[in-house]
Design an enzyme around this catalytic site. Structure first.
Site, PDB file in Angstrom:
ATOM      1  N   TYR A 223      46.462  44.819  30.926  1.00 15.74           N
ATOM      2  CA  TYR A 223      46.493  44.701  32.393  1.00 15.74           C
ATOM      3  C   TYR A 223      47.691  45.452  32.979  1.00 15.74           C
ATOM      4  CZ  TYR A 223      46.244  42.407  37.016  1.00 15.74           C
ATOM      5  OH  TYR A 223      46.148  42.148  38.364  1.00 15.74           O
TER       6      TYR A 223
ATOM      7  N   SER B  71      49.796  44.939  41.619  1.00 13.69           N
ATOM      8  CA  SER B  71      50.270  43.642  41.108  1.00 13.69           C
ATOM      9  C   SER B  71      51.726  43.801  40.720  1.00 13.69           C
ATOM     10  CB  SER B  71      49.453  43.277  39.863  1.00 13.69           C
ATOM     11  OG  SER B  71      50.036  42.204  39.163  1.00 13.69           O
TER      12      SER B  71
HETATM   13  P1  NAP Z   1      38.851  37.722  42.130  1.00 18.09           P
HETATM   14  O1  NAP Z   1      38.648  36.573  43.034  1.00 18.09           O
HETATM   15  O2  NAP Z   1      38.358  37.653  40.721  1.00 18.09           O
HETATM   16  O3  NAP Z   1      38.267  39.023  42.848  1.00 18.09           O
HETATM   17  C1  NAP Z   1      38.027  40.231  42.160  1.00 18.09           C
HETATM   18  C2  NAP Z   1      37.056  41.051  42.973  1.00 18.09           C
HETATM   19  O4  NAP Z   1      36.849  42.317  42.307  1.00 18.09           O
HETATM   20  C3  NAP Z   1      35.679  40.383  43.094  1.00 18.09           C
HETATM   21  O5  NAP Z   1      35.232  40.498  44.413  1.00 18.09           O
HETATM   22  C4  NAP Z   1      34.804  41.193  42.147  1.00 18.09           C
HETATM   23  O6  NAP Z   1      33.481  41.241  42.660  1.00 18.09           O
HETATM   24  C5  NAP Z   1      35.466  42.568  42.284  1.00 18.09           C
HETATM   25  N1  NAP Z   1      35.101  43.458  41.177  1.00 18.09           N
HETATM   26  C6  NAP Z   1      35.340  43.307  39.853  1.00 18.09           C
HETATM   27  N2  NAP Z   1      34.796  44.321  39.162  1.00 18.09           N
HETATM   28  C7  NAP Z   1      34.162  45.116  40.080  1.00 18.09           C
HETATM   29  C8  NAP Z   1      33.401  46.300  39.995  1.00 18.09           C
HETATM   30  N3  NAP Z   1      33.137  46.887  38.815  1.00 18.09           N
HETATM   31  N4  NAP Z   1      32.909  46.853  41.131  1.00 18.09           N
HETATM   32  C9  NAP Z   1      33.171  46.269  42.332  1.00 18.09           C
HETATM   33  N5  NAP Z   1      33.872  45.146  42.486  1.00 18.09           N
HETATM   34  C10 NAP Z   1      34.363  44.574  41.357  1.00 18.09           C
HETATM   35  O7  NAP Z   1      40.418  38.039  41.984  1.00 18.09           O
HETATM   36  P2  NAP Z   1      41.526  38.455  43.077  1.00 18.09           P
HETATM   37  O8  NAP Z   1      42.774  37.750  42.682  1.00 18.09           O
HETATM   38  O9  NAP Z   1      41.036  38.324  44.457  1.00 18.09           O
HETATM   39  O10 NAP Z   1      41.727  39.991  42.691  1.00 18.09           O
HETATM   40  C11 NAP Z   1      41.742  41.036  43.648  1.00 18.09           C
HETATM   41  C12 NAP Z   1      42.754  42.094  43.216  1.00 18.09           C
HETATM   42  O11 NAP Z   1      44.068  41.527  43.227  1.00 18.09           O
HETATM   43  C13 NAP Z   1      42.552  42.639  41.796  1.00 18.09           C
HETATM   44  O12 NAP Z   1      42.761  44.029  41.792  1.00 18.09           O
HETATM   45  C14 NAP Z   1      43.649  41.931  40.997  1.00 18.09           C
HETATM   46  O13 NAP Z   1      44.019  42.659  39.851  1.00 18.09           O
HETATM   47  C15 NAP Z   1      44.741  41.857  42.033  1.00 18.09           C
HETATM   48  N6  NAP Z   1      45.774  40.844  41.815  1.00 18.09           N
HETATM   49  C16 NAP Z   1      45.467  39.525  41.679  1.00 18.09           C
HETATM   50  C17 NAP Z   1      46.495  38.601  41.452  1.00 18.09           C
HETATM   51  C18 NAP Z   1      46.233  37.130  41.265  1.00 18.09           C
HETATM   52  O14 NAP Z   1      47.127  36.414  40.763  1.00 18.09           O
HETATM   53  N7  NAP Z   1      45.090  36.605  41.636  1.00 18.09           N
HETATM   54  C19 NAP Z   1      47.835  39.031  41.394  1.00 18.09           C
HETATM   55  C20 NAP Z   1      48.096  40.382  41.564  1.00 18.09           C
HETATM   56  C21 NAP Z   1      47.078  41.276  41.785  1.00 18.09           C
HETATM   57  P3  NAP Z   1      32.137  41.246  41.771  1.00 18.09           P
HETATM   58  O15 NAP Z   1      32.426  40.455  40.512  1.00 18.09           O
HETATM   59  O16 NAP Z   1      31.132  40.591  42.677  1.00 18.09           O
HETATM   60  O17 NAP Z   1      31.843  42.696  41.520  1.00 18.09           O
END
Ligand code: NAP
Length: 254
Positions: free
Chosen positions: A154, A141
């Site tokens: 975070y 991120s």
């Molecule tokens: P999201 O839609 O909430 O997806 C998060 C994913 O992580 C879900 O599939 C969730 O699946 C999985 N997860 C959470 N805890 C887990 C665990 N213990 N074991 C296995 N899977 C787990 O959010 P997203 O934005 O797509 O996030 C994906 C990545 O991008 C993350 O690392 C986040 O920090 C990063 N990111 C996001 C943003 C943003 O603005 N959205 C910006 C920068 C970086 P389950 O709940 O089904 O396990």
């Protein structure tokens, strides 16, 4: 083909593994890599979602909790050759000052983003090397290169995840494995819903008045990374919406 049993995918496509594929960036990345010809093994705790996704993209869906040793061992069972690993599972909990930090939230963020990625990476390094042309993508991120008020749980976790990944880039020099860090700014997914414990109004407000990135925007970049020839290593890619200049500086016009 989809299975929630640990078994080796049997077709001849190269294998890509995507963690956190039940929603957002992970699900979009799995679709993108499948369209590019990979057999994608998708994992997350919500197994119904990864099984449905695997059916849709002709991959393999397995339950995965990256915070659990046994779950990770079962998830990687039989995967002895892997071309691409996307460490995407993660997220944020809360937005509190250090002075009133919620240790359970911090523990969740460190367990998931840092130790979770480490656990899956350790388990798959031999399979990535065995492929002869492996690629590890870490979805960190802009929180991995910035600090912001109330975000230390975070930002510290994403810094630690990123530093682990960047160290591995040094340690695997000489092995046939590339390492790429993807550093997105604001992406509209369930990220904020998770961060604010299901408070939809608060989550929606994060994206109000500007045009955030979509999960597909990020997935496209990961697909590009995975389609470079073996000698090309894209080390770090920072991508943000045009309306966002830093974690705390953005323009809301809409
Ligand atoms: P999201 O839609 O909430 O997806 C998060 C994913 O992580 C879900 O599939 C969730 O699946 C999985 N997860 C959470 N805890 C887990 C665990 N213990 N074991 C296995 N899977 C787990 O959010 P997203 O934005 O797509 O996030 C994906 C990545 O991008 C993350 O690392 C986040 O920090 C990063 N990111 C996001 C943003 C943003 O603005 N959205 C910006 C920068 C970086 P389950 O709940 O089904 O396990």
């Amino acid at each position: 083909m989809s299975t929630d049993n640990a078994s080796r995918p049997t077709d001849t496509r190269p294998i890509a593994v995507v963690t956190g594929a039940s929603s957002g960036i992970g699900a979009a990345t799995a679709r993108r890599l499948a369209a590019q010809g990979f057999h994608v093994v998708v994992g997350a705790r919500r197994v119904d979602r990864v099984t449905a996704l695997a059916d849709e993209i002709g991959g393999t869906g397995r339950q995965l909790d990256v915070t659990d040793d046994e779950s990770v061992a079962a998830f990687v069972d039989g995967l002895d050759t892997v071309h691409v690993l996307v460490n995407n599972a993660g997220g944020a909990k809360g937005l509190d000052p250090v002075a009133t930090a919620d240790l359970d939230d911090w523990r969740w963020m460190w367990e998931t983003n840092v130790l979770g990625s480490l656990r899956v990476t350790k388990a798959l390094i031999p399979a990535l090397i065995a492929s002869g042309d492996g690629l590890i993508v870490a979805v960190t991120s802009i929180a991995a290169i910035e600090a912001y008020d109330n975000g230390a749980g975070y930002t510290s976790a994403k810094h630690a995840q990123a530093l682990t990944h960047r160290t591995l880039r040094y340690e695997l020099l000489g092995e046939p494995v590339r390492l790429t860090e993807i550093l997105p700014g604001m992406v509209e997914t369930d990220f904020s819903l998770v961060r604010f414990e299901g408070d939809k109004e608060r989550a929606d407000a994060v994206y109000e008045g500007l045009t955030p990135l979509t999960a597909d925007d990020v997935a496209e970049v990961i697909g590009f990374v995975a389609s470079r020839p073996p000698h090309v290593n894209l080390d770090q890619i920072v991508l943000k919406p045009r309306d966002q200049a830093s974690a705390r500086r953005n323009i809301r016009t809409g």
